[in-house]
Design an enzyme around this catalytic site. Structure first.
Site, PDB file in Angstrom:
ATOM      1  N   ASP A   1       0.833  -1.234  -0.072  1.00  0.00           N
ATOM      2  CA  ASP A   1       0.038   0.069   0.018  1.00  0.00           C
ATOM      3  C   ASP A   1       0.869   1.126  -0.002  1.00  0.00           C
ATOM      4  O   ASP A   1       1.637   1.431   1.041  1.00  0.00           O
ATOM      5  CB  ASP A   1      -1.060   0.010   1.308  1.00  0.00           C
ATOM      6  N   HIS A   2       1.201   1.745  -1.137  1.00  0.00           N
ATOM      7  CA  HIS A   2       2.202   2.757  -1.120  1.00  0.00           C
ATOM      8  C   HIS A   2       2.167   4.031  -0.129  1.00  0.00           C
ATOM      9  O   HIS A   2       3.056   4.656   0.069  1.00  0.00           O
ATOM     10  CB  HIS A   2       2.320   3.263  -2.722  1.00  0.00           C
TER      11      HIS A   2
ATOM     12  N   HIS B   1      -5.774   2.920   1.056  1.00  0.00           N
ATOM     13  CA  HIS B   1      -5.057   4.071   1.703  1.00  0.00           C
ATOM     14  C   HIS B   1      -5.729   4.972   2.720  1.00  0.00           C
ATOM     15  O   HIS B   1      -5.145   5.136   3.971  1.00  0.00           O
ATOM     16  CB  HIS B   1      -4.596   4.990   0.408  1.00  0.00           C
TER      17      HIS B   1
END
Ligand SMILES: NC(=O)C1=CN([C@@H]2O[C@H](COP(=O)(O)OP(=O)(O)OC[C@H]3O[C@@H](n4cnc5c(N)ncnc54)[C@H](OP(=O)(O)O)[C@@H]3O)[C@@H](O)[C@H]2O)C=CC1
Ligand SMILES: O=C1O[C@H](COP(=O)(O)O)[C@@H](O)[C@H](O)[C@H]1O
Length: 511
Positions: free
Chosen positions: A179-180, A242
């Protein structure tokens, strides 16, 4: 740093070009990759090693933080990049890949450690992992890690199926789900600001906090990803991952130990405490969804979502999503967490605002007219920093209170040297630190929460509000906060045409 062969499946794609190759270069320049590594690029289209290395150079020239300024150093980096044309569905290709990799293990003395990065469409994930095993790529004495891009499934059922496929080949501890947002500096900073400051930690609860607002606004539309996005929508694309991840970071208890499992255990407890939206009415009153129609930004006309490439002309997919979320535990009882995200909003920004409750009735409050609450704001993206909004006496006045900002702009100070999220995550995966990757139970619980909303929405098609591209989204999102006596605070100094309070504070006059 242990030796490693990195495999980039999807090496000719957008993610590899914009994020992964530049991340490799930054890590190399900072000495974080060590000396014993090689990178194998994999995709179907034919490329020679020279062509592939030229692609890598081009990508780094365009997107990397560091310039290519030393030929010898560059050559030593790029010669480690090899390319092999491979179709995920062709097992013979995996046997060839094994031969190539065994040679690289020997040449670079990697100890048989292998990191498989799947920068591919999600429907290919399961086949790759099965073929890695069948093709003998796991038959070495070193470690084998799988880094997997989002989306992890479309709903809980598909995520479970995918997880089962992966688990037949990899242990949970070796699966690194990206999950950047967890790689972003300021998202990681949340726990440090919370737990390392005596003037925040004791206040971090229902007694002192009125509400928390998380905004991820984007100016872009769906670009070239209309086909994917029309199936997904804002809730699945940003909400399931996010937004809930940031909510967990804000709400979690301090972990007993600073290791990946203890930290993720605390995050999971937050998901378990989310108040599920049980009834249709719960979903309708606590969520908002919208889709952009034609509009404009800076005098430029913008098309409607339904006019975008690969989007159905009658699509009812949401490009905007907001929700009122409750974490039903002792710390957060009754405190709303408001989350919102959307495409084609006026600014690109990610911010988390903590609104504190008003101070107890005292001489100031008793006489106040316009005293504003204290805010603590985490600026995540694109500006990185923290600011606090406080009330002070206006200098030279007699009892005029003004709000002021104490502003720490991290990105202004560190500037372009701030490491990219993908650099951190790649580095963490290589050294086996899974703290900022999502564990299976997080993924499953997040889908469970989101699935309920997604299931109910089609029952009330009239709740999909249209908003002009370039605006702040459906009015209903403002009303939802107004029902609780709150409003969305300006993000990045902008909101619904309000004056930025930092630039022009409205004084509260004490009489
Ligand atoms: N781009 C981004 O910014 C982001 C992407 N992601 C995720 O990352 C993943 C990749 O995205 P992105 O790079 O944009 O996608 P692209 O469509 O740009 O790239 C897909 C890659 O997969 C390869 N490929 C497709 N089919 C096969 C096959 N059968 N065998 C081998 N290789 C194949 C393609 O190469 P070829 O055609 O030569 O085979 C290409 O290299 C997706 O899961 C996406 O959701 C997540 C966040 C951001
Ligand atoms: O995962 C995704 O994130 C991007 C936004 O990321 P950011 O780092 O630029 O804020 C979003 O555009 C995309 O739709 C989504 O898939």
């Amino acid at each position: 740093m242990s030796g490693t062969v990195f495999f980039i499946f999807g090496a000719t794609g957008d993610l590899a070009k914009r994020k992964l190759f530049p991340a490799f270069y930054s890590l190399y320049r900072e000495g974080k990759l060590g000396d014993n590594f090689a990178v194998v690029g994999l995709a179907r289209r034919p490329r020679t090693n020279e062509q592939f290395q030229a692609d890598v150079k081009h990508s780094i020239g365009e997107f990397a933080r560091y310039k290519i300024d030393n030929e010898e150093n560059w050559t030593s980096f790029v010669q480690r990049f090899e390319y092999m044309s491979l179709d995920i569905n062709n097992i013979e290709n995996f046997h060839q890949l094994k031969k190539l990799t065994d040679g690289l293990d020997e040449k670079y003395e990697t100890g048989g450690n292998r990191l498989f990065y799947l920068a591919l469409a999600p429907e290919l994930f399961g086949n790759v992992s099965a073929n890695l095993r069948e093709g003998g790529l796991m038959d070495t004495t070193g470690w084998h890690r799988l880094v997997i891009e989002k989306p992890f499934g479309y709903d809980l059922a598909s995520a479970e199926k995918l997880n089962e496929q992966l688990r037949q080949v990899f242990e949970e501890k070796d699966i690194y789900r990206i999950d950047h947002y967890l790689g972003k500096e300021m998202v990681q900073n949340i726990e440090f600001v919370r737990f390392a400051n005596a003037f925040f930690e004791p206040l971090w609860n229902k007694t002192y906090i009125a509400n928390i607002q998380i905004t991820l606004s984007e100016t872009v539309g769906v670009e070239e990803r209309g086909g994917y996005y029309d199936q997904s929508g804002a809730l699945r694309d940003m909400g399931q991952n996010h937004m809930l991840q940031m909510l967990m970071m804000m709400a979690m208890e301090p972990p007993s130990r600073l290791n990946a499992e203890d930290i993720r255990d605390e995050k999971v407890k937050v998901l378990r405490s989310l108040r599920l939206l049980e009834t249709v009415e719960d979903v309708r009153s606590n969520t908002v969804r919208g889709q952009y129609t034609t509009g404009g930004s800076n005098g430029k006309p913008l098309p409607a979502y339904r006019q975008e490439d690969s989007v159905q002309p009658e699509s009812t997919t949401e490009t905007y999503f907001a929700a009122r979320v409750f974490v039903d535990n002792f710390r957060w009882a009754g405190v709303p967490f408001y989350i919102r995200t959307g495409k084609r909003l006026p600014v690109k920004t990610t911010e988390v605002v903590v609104e504190f409750k008003n101070i107890p009735d005292n001489v100031y409050l008793a006489k106040k007219h316009d005293l504003q609450p204290n805010l603590l704001v985490f600026r995540v993206n694109p500006l990185e920093g923290i600011y606090m909004k406080m009330n002070v006496k206006k200098p030279g006045s007699e009892g005029v209170i003004i709000p002021i900002a104490m502003d720490f702009c991290q990105s202004c100070q560190i500037g372009i040297n701030t490491p990219e999220a993908y650099e951190r995550l790649l580095h963490d995966a290589q050294r086996g630190d899974s703290t900022y990757f999502t564990r299976w139970d997080e993924v499953a619980l997040a889908w469970q929460y989101v699935d309920r909303i997604a299931k109910v929405w089609p029952l009330s098609p009239e709740d999909l509000s249209m908003y002009p591209a370039g605006s702040w989204g459906p009015e209903r999102a403002q009303e939802m906060l107004a029902e609780d006596g709150f409003k969305w605070w300006p993000v990045n100094g902008q909101n619904e045409g309000e004056v930025d309070w930092i630039a022009e504070p409205k004084p509260s006059v004490l009489t």
